[in-house]
Design a protein around this motif. Structure first.
Motif, short mmCIF file in Angstrom:
data_model
loop_
_atom_site.label_atom_id
_atom_site.label_comp_id
_atom_site.label_asym_id
_atom_site.label_seq_id
_atom_site.Cartn_x
_atom_site.Cartn_y
_atom_site.Cartn_z
N UNK A 279 0.85 -1.18 0.00
CA UNK A 279 0.00 0.00 0.00
C UNK A 279 0.89 1.24 0.00
N UNK A 280 0.58 2.18 -0.87
CA UNK A 280 1.39 3.41 -1.01
C UNK A 280 0.99 4.39 0.09
N UNK A 281 1.59 4.21 1.24
CA UNK A 281 1.36 5.13 2.35
C UNK A 281 2.62 5.20 3.20
N UNK A 282 2.67 6.17 4.08
CA UNK A 282 3.84 6.34 4.95
C UNK A 282 3.38 6.13 6.39
N UNK A 283 3.97 5.21 7.13
CA UNK A 283 4.99 4.27 6.69
C UNK A 283 4.40 3.22 5.76
N UNK A 284 5.25 2.56 4.96
CA UNK A 284 4.75 1.56 4.01
C UNK A 284 3.99 0.44 4.72
N UNK A 285 2.94 0.00 4.10
CA UNK A 285 2.13 -1.09 4.63
C UNK A 285 2.16 -2.22 3.62
N UNK A 286 2.51 -3.42 4.09
CA UNK A 286 2.57 -4.60 3.23
C UNK A 286 1.76 -5.70 3.88
N UNK A 287 0.92 -6.35 3.10
CA UNK A 287 0.11 -7.47 3.59
C UNK A 287 0.38 -8.70 2.75
N UNK A 288 0.30 -9.84 3.40
CA UNK A 288 0.50 -11.13 2.75
C UNK A 288 -0.78 -11.95 2.88
N UNK A 289 -1.12 -12.63 1.81
CA UNK A 289 -2.28 -13.52 1.83
C UNK A 289 -2.00 -14.70 0.91
N UNK A 290 -2.82 -15.72 1.04
CA UNK A 290 -2.66 -16.90 0.19
C UNK A 290 -3.19 -16.59 -1.21
#
Length: 95
Positions: free
Chosen positions: A71-82
């Motif tokens: 996700x393009x935000x500060x701080x960077x947000x990253x999510x993992x899914x199957x």
């Protein structure tokens, strides 16, 4: 990423090929419950280092088991899914 044609016919053999170590199995267990952020998984998987978690997530993404969303935000947000392939392993995990 492996195609379905490149995977072994046997579901057990496919699972072993894609999840070759205990860390990947534990990561898969965490993602079976839904989308997770890196730190959520790091806290939930006892004994895994950040380096090993990162390496395994990258390999699982490369193999098409995990989807990484940034996700393009500060701080960077990253999510993992199957991914679809990752979800196809659900029956092998007893779900």
């Amino acid at each position: 990423m492996l195609t379905k044609e490149e995977l072994p016919f046997c579901p057990v053999a496919t699972t072993v090929d894609l999840i070759g170590n205990k860390w990947k199995l534990l990561i898969l267990r965490e993602l079976l419950g839904g989308t997770k952020r890196f730190n959520e998984m790091h806290r939930a998987i006892d004994g895994i280092s950040q380096k090993v978690l990162t390496q395994n997530l990258r390999k699982m993404e490369e193999d098409g088991i995990v989807t990484r969303t940034v996700f393009a935000e500060v701080p960077p947000k990253v999510e993992y899914s199957l991914s679809e392939l990752g979800n196809s392993l659900r029956p092998m995990c007893g779900e």
